[in-house]
Design a protein around this motif. Structure first.
Motif, PDB file in Angstrom:
ATOM      1  N   GLU A  34      93.526  41.592  60.426  1.00 37.47           N
ATOM      2  CA  GLU A  34      94.765  42.343  60.649  1.00 37.47           C
ATOM      3  C   GLU A  34      95.900  41.424  61.093  1.00 37.47           C
ATOM      4  O   GLU A  34      97.047  41.605  60.677  1.00 37.47           O
ATOM      5  N   LEU A  35      95.582  40.439  61.899  1.00 41.62           N
ATOM      6  CA  LEU A  35      96.596  39.489  62.349  1.00 41.62           C
ATOM      7  C   LEU A  35      97.150  38.692  61.169  1.00 41.62           C
ATOM      8  O   LEU A  35      98.369  38.525  61.040  1.00 41.62           O
ATOM      9  N   VAL A  36      96.259  38.220  60.296  1.00 41.50           N
ATOM     10  CA  VAL A  36      96.694  37.487  59.105  1.00 41.50           C
ATOM     11  C   VAL A  36      97.499  38.420  58.201  1.00 41.50           C
ATOM     12  O   VAL A  36      98.543  38.033  57.661  1.00 41.50           O
ATOM     13  N   TRP A  37      97.033  39.650  58.031  1.00 47.27           N
ATOM     14  CA  TRP A  37      97.746  40.634  57.208  1.00 47.27           C
ATOM     15  C   TRP A  37      99.179  40.827  57.711  1.00 47.27           C
ATOM     16  O   TRP A  37     100.128  40.834  56.923  1.00 47.27           O
ATOM     17  N   LEU A  38      99.332  40.953  59.022  1.00 43.99           N
ATOM     18  CA  LEU A  38     100.670  41.119  59.595  1.00 43.99           C
ATOM     19  C   LEU A  38     101.542  39.896  59.336  1.00 43.99           C
ATOM     20  O   LEU A  38     102.720  40.014  58.984  1.00 43.99           O
ATOM     21  N   HIS A  62     100.289  28.462  59.925  1.00 47.74           N
ATOM     22  CA  HIS A  62     100.410  29.320  61.114  1.00 47.74           C
ATOM     23  C   HIS A  62      99.071  29.482  61.829  1.00 47.74           C
ATOM     24  O   HIS A  62      99.015  29.524  63.045  1.00 47.74           O
ATOM     25  N   PHE A  63      97.995  29.562  61.055  1.00 44.20           N
ATOM     26  CA  PHE A  63      96.669  29.764  61.627  1.00 44.20           C
ATOM     27  C   PHE A  63      95.843  28.483  61.558  1.00 44.20           C
ATOM     28  O   PHE A  63      94.693  28.481  61.152  1.00 44.20           O
ATOM     29  N   SER A  64      96.421  27.407  61.988  1.00 43.57           N
ATOM     30  CA  SER A  64      95.727  26.123  62.008  1.00 43.57           C
ATOM     31  C   SER A  64      94.787  26.096  63.211  1.00 43.57           C
ATOM     32  O   SER A  64      95.228  26.094  64.358  1.00 43.57           O
ATOM     33  N   LEU A  65      93.481  26.085  62.950  1.00 45.36           N
ATOM     34  CA  LEU A  65      92.477  26.135  64.014  1.00 45.36           C
ATOM     35  C   LEU A  65      91.700  24.833  64.057  1.00 45.36           C
ATOM     36  O   LEU A  65      91.534  24.152  63.041  1.00 45.36           O
ATOM     37  N   SER A  66      91.197  24.483  65.222  1.00 44.82           N
ATOM     38  CA  SER A  66      90.493  23.208  65.375  1.00 44.82           C
ATOM     39  C   SER A  66      89.049  23.268  64.881  1.00 44.82           C
ATOM     40  O   SER A  66      88.508  22.265  64.436  1.00 44.82           O
ATOM     41  N   SER A  72      88.240  27.447  57.877  1.00 47.24           N
ATOM     42  CA  SER A  72      87.929  27.813  56.491  1.00 47.24           C
ATOM     43  C   SER A  72      87.959  29.332  56.307  1.00 47.24           C
ATOM     44  O   SER A  72      88.367  29.820  55.246  1.00 47.24           O
ATOM     45  N   LEU A  73      87.549  30.078  57.332  1.00 47.64           N
ATOM     46  CA  LEU A  73      87.604  31.543  57.235  1.00 47.64           C
ATOM     47  C   LEU A  73      89.043  32.046  57.187  1.00 47.64           C
ATOM     48  O   LEU A  73      89.369  32.929  56.391  1.00 47.64           O
ATOM     49  N   THR A  74      89.917  31.489  58.032  1.00 50.94           N
ATOM     50  CA  THR A  74      91.318  31.921  57.993  1.00 50.94           C
ATOM     51  C   THR A  74      91.980  31.490  56.688  1.00 50.94           C
ATOM     52  O   THR A  74      92.850  32.200  56.177  1.00 50.94           O
ATOM     53  N   ASP A  75      91.563  30.352  56.118  1.00 47.53           N
ATOM     54  CA  ASP A  75      92.096  29.936  54.817  1.00 47.53           C
ATOM     55  C   ASP A  75      91.757  30.967  53.743  1.00 47.53           C
ATOM     56  O   ASP A  75      92.605  31.321  52.918  1.00 47.53           O
ATOM     57  N   ILE A  76      90.518  31.445  53.758  1.00 45.66           N
ATOM     58  CA  ILE A  76      90.082  32.449  52.780  1.00 45.66           C
ATOM     59  C   ILE A  76      90.860  33.748  52.970  1.00 45.66           C
ATOM     60  O   ILE A  76      91.317  34.361  51.995  1.00 45.66           O
ATOM     61  N   ILE A  77      91.025  34.152  54.205  1.00 45.81           N
ATOM     62  CA  ILE A  77      91.757  35.401  54.485  1.00 45.81           C
ATOM     63  C   ILE A  77      93.217  35.252  54.072  1.00 45.81           C
ATOM     64  O   ILE A  77      93.799  36.167  53.475  1.00 45.81           O
TER      65      ILE A  77
END
Length: 103
Positions: A34-38, A62-66, A72-77
């Motif tokens: 939902e956060l990525v969707w927004l 924006h969702f660069s995680l360490s 990789s999950l946020t990249d897919i989303i």
């Protein structure tokens, strides 16, 4: 010394009677999807003619995680949400959980 103990006891008694105000609203819960969707919605709204690759690049930035797995999950989303948003799917207008199982 007796005065100090008495003052300390009064402070403890006063603090014990003080309660924090009760929360009037439940805590907000939001999923990563939902956060990525927004965020993708904001990206596409700011530039309706954006390409899928540019949308994904901005979302990924924006969702660069360490953690590599989380990244990789946020990249897919981001990829999925940008595809829906840029292609103009009507499902994009609803949060991921409201898409009839198409998460």
């Amino acid at each position: 010394m007796k005065v100090a103990v008495l003052v300390l006891a009064l402070c403890v008694a006063a603090m014990a009677q003080h309660r924090p105000p009760e929360e009037t609203q439940p805590p907000v819960t939001i999923t990563v999807e939902e956060l990525v969707w927004l965020e993708v919605g904001n990206i596409v709204s700011a530039d309706p003619r954006i390409s899928q690759s540019e949308c994904k690049a901005r979302c990924d930035a924006h969702f660069s995680l360490s953690d590599a797995l989380d990244e990789s999950l946020t990249d897919i989303i981001c990829q999925r949400e940008c595809e829906l948003a840029v292609a103009g799917h009507t499902d994009f207008q609803r949060p991921p959980g409201d898409r009839g199982g198409r998460d």
